[in-house]
Structure formats: C-alpha cells, structure tokens
Design a protein around this motif. Sequence first.
Motif, PDB file in Angstrom:
ATOM      1  N   SER A  86      28.794  56.572  26.666  1.00  0.00           N
ATOM      2  CA  SER A  86      28.597  57.901  27.859  1.00  0.00           C
ATOM      3  C   SER A  86      29.790  58.572  27.979  1.00  0.00           C
ATOM      4  N   SER A  87      31.181  57.901  27.523  1.00  0.00           N
ATOM      5  CA  SER A  87      32.217  58.877  27.570  1.00  0.00           C
ATOM      6  C   SER A  87      33.131  58.200  26.538  1.00  0.00           C
ATOM      7  N   GLU A  88      34.039  58.976  26.125  1.00  0.00           N
ATOM      8  CA  GLU A  88      35.042  58.616  25.040  1.00  0.00           C
ATOM      9  C   GLU A  88      35.547  57.188  25.262  1.00  0.00           C
ATOM     10  N   ASN A  89      35.362  56.526  24.184  1.00  0.00           N
ATOM     11  CA  ASN A  89      36.183  54.809  24.283  1.00  0.00           C
ATOM     12  C   ASN A  89      36.283  54.420  22.728  1.00  0.00           C
ATOM     13  N   THR A  90      37.331  53.763  22.570  1.00  0.00           N
ATOM     14  CA  THR A  90      37.487  52.934  21.343  1.00  0.00           C
ATOM     15  C   THR A  90      37.476  51.622  21.474  1.00  0.00           C
ATOM     16  N   ASP A  91      37.184  51.050  22.577  1.00  0.00           N
ATOM     17  CA  ASP A  91      37.179  49.594  22.640  1.00  0.00           C
ATOM     18  C   ASP A  91      36.317  48.801  21.587  1.00  0.00           C
ATOM     19  N   GLY A  92      36.712  47.644  21.116  1.00  0.00           N
ATOM     20  CA  GLY A  92      35.846  46.943  19.985  1.00  0.00           C
ATOM     21  C   GLY A  92      34.633  46.267  20.574  1.00  0.00           C
ATOM     22  N   ASP A 118      36.946  42.808  14.020  1.00  0.00           N
ATOM     23  CA  ASP A 118      36.493  41.749  12.959  1.00  0.00           C
ATOM     24  C   ASP A 118      36.380  42.669  11.637  1.00  0.00           C
ATOM     25  N   ALA A 119      37.162  43.449  11.526  1.00  0.00           N
ATOM     26  CA  ALA A 119      37.059  44.296  10.171  1.00  0.00           C
ATOM     27  C   ALA A 119      37.041  43.600   8.951  1.00  0.00           C
ATOM     28  N   VAL A 129      29.114  49.368   8.245  1.00  0.00           N
ATOM     29  CA  VAL A 129      29.533  49.796   9.655  1.00  0.00           C
ATOM     30  C   VAL A 129      30.328  51.238   9.501  1.00  0.00           C
ATOM     31  N   TRP A 130      30.110  52.134  10.264  1.00  0.00           N
ATOM     32  CA  TRP A 130      30.979  53.173  10.557  1.00  0.00           C
ATOM     33  C   TRP A 130      31.383  53.345  12.097  1.00  0.00           C
ATOM     34  N   SER A 131      32.649  53.449  12.106  1.00  0.00           N
ATOM     35  CA  SER A 131      32.869  53.521  13.585  1.00  0.00           C
ATOM     36  C   SER A 131      33.891  54.607  13.963  1.00  0.00           C
ATOM     37  N   ARG A 132      34.194  54.673  15.204  1.00  0.00           N
ATOM     38  CA  ARG A 132      35.202  55.948  15.676  1.00  0.00           C
ATOM     39  C   ARG A 132      36.767  55.232  15.507  1.00  0.00           C
ATOM     40  N   ALA A 133      36.550  53.724  15.615  1.00  0.00           N
ATOM     41  CA  ALA A 133      38.036  53.302  15.795  1.00  0.00           C
ATOM     42  C   ALA A 133      38.006  51.784  15.316  1.00  0.00           C
ATOM     43  N   ILE A 134      39.066  50.965  14.935  1.00  0.00           N
ATOM     44  CA  ILE A 134      39.217  49.852  14.887  1.00  0.00           C
ATOM     45  C   ILE A 134      40.093  49.211  16.085  1.00  0.00           C
ATOM     46  N   SER A 135      39.590  48.459  16.662  1.00  0.00           N
ATOM     47  CA  SER A 135      40.223  47.821  17.994  1.00  0.00           C
ATOM     48  C   SER A 135      39.702  46.296  18.189  1.00  0.00           C
ATOM     49  N   ALA A 136      40.832  45.417  18.520  1.00  0.00           N
ATOM     50  CA  ALA A 136      40.402  44.208  18.820  1.00  0.00           C
ATOM     51  C   ALA A 136      40.113  44.270  20.171  1.00  0.00           C
ATOM     52  N   LYS A 137      40.338  44.996  20.979  1.00  0.00           N
ATOM     53  CA  LYS A 137      40.148  45.101  22.580  1.00  0.00           C
ATOM     54  C   LYS A 137      38.557  44.642  22.615  1.00  0.00           C
TER      55      LYS A 137
END
Length: 229
Positions: A86-92, A118-119, A129-137
């Motif tokens: 719903s809004s910009e976010n990069t959390d895993g 878990d990349a 998997v395609w994603s906006r970012a890689i993040s452990a959060k």
Amino acid sequence: MSGTVVRNIHRAEADVIATLERLGVATVHEAQGRSGLMQPYMRPVWRGACVAGSAITALCHPGDNWMIHVACDVLKQGDILVVACSSENTDGGFGELLATSVKARGAKGVILDMGCRDATDISGMKFPVWSRAISAKGTVKASLGSVNLPVVCAGVSVKPGDVVVADDDGVVVVPRLDAAKVARAGEEREKKEAINRTRLQKGELGLDIYDMRKSLAEKGLKYIDGPLD
C-alpha cells in the motif's frame, strides 16, 4: 475492499501462457506496444529463470506479510503470486519458509514489490522470485489487505488472472483478455527477428536492414571522408 479474498478467478489458456513464457519479457513487452513493464528495480533473486503464469494478487501493508499467507490458500498449479504494497516498503516479507509453501501449492514464482530475505536458500531451491529489494528485516502479521483484487505492483496495474511473464530482463504483465493477441504478435516478431539475426550474422548492418539511412539523412547526419586533421 480491505479484508476481502476472492477464491476463484478467470485464467488465460495454458497454451497461450506457455507461448508468452517461451517468448520472454523483452519480446512480450514489444509485442504489446511497449506496455506493462514493471519498474526496473524488480530484480530476480537468482538469475536464469523464465516463467509465466496467471496472477494471484495480494495487497499487503508496509512491514506486514499477513496477506501473503492468506494468498497461499487460493494458489493453483501454475499461478504466479503478485504482491503489492500500500506504500513504498523494502522489508523482507518473503523468505525461505514462504517459498517452500507457495512452491508446494504449485506456484511458478513470486513477484514482490517489497523485500525478500533468505536469498541464498531461495536460490538453492531454484524457486523464482523477483523483488524490490533484498532485506533481512522481518515483518509482522497485523493488518488486513486483500487477495485477488486489482493492485498496482511496481507501477503496473495487475488484475487477478492477468498473465505475468518474468525473466532476467524484468517483469511484464499482459491483460488476460489480450493474452492470445499478444502471444500471436510476439510469435510474428520472433519470426522477423530470426530473419534479421541471420542477416546480421552475415555482416549486414542494422542501418540497412531497418532502412535507417534515409531518416538519418533527413535529420542531418553527414559522413565526411578522410581524417579531419
């Protein structure tokens, strides 16, 4: 319509989806008039996959992956899960355990306009998997979103049942009702490219194959023989 899950959707024909998958993102994008391409920040967790399938859409909220779990309940064999936020976010919000779950449900891949973690494990599974970012959060499970309602993912409108094509070039969305037409246009483009490829291999120039010289001259391009010094 937050808090809504649509269980059943219309899907494109399996042979049409297979054709779009074989053609790949670049050809499909061109074949439908250079439309439907998600933002280039959507990158594969690992390289080499090329998939196409019917979109199962999920709308999540920042830092919350609850609706991904809900979407697993309606996935069918060959689907691709498309997760918008719903809004910009990069959390895993998606990791190895969820990848195990959606793979077991028959999904061909996942498109995340949020972060993936878990990349290494997901790469080892060879699950696309395609994603906006890689993040452990990590994320929580607290807010209701929706499943199988229209969403906007990485700048593109996606309706449930639209065909999603994804490879190393990115992610493109083909409206379900246009899928057969785009597949035919892509095959025609593929045939023309095969002919041009042969000509290029023989040493012909794109300048001549695509009849560029006249337009370049009209724009004022000039050739000068000999060195200028």
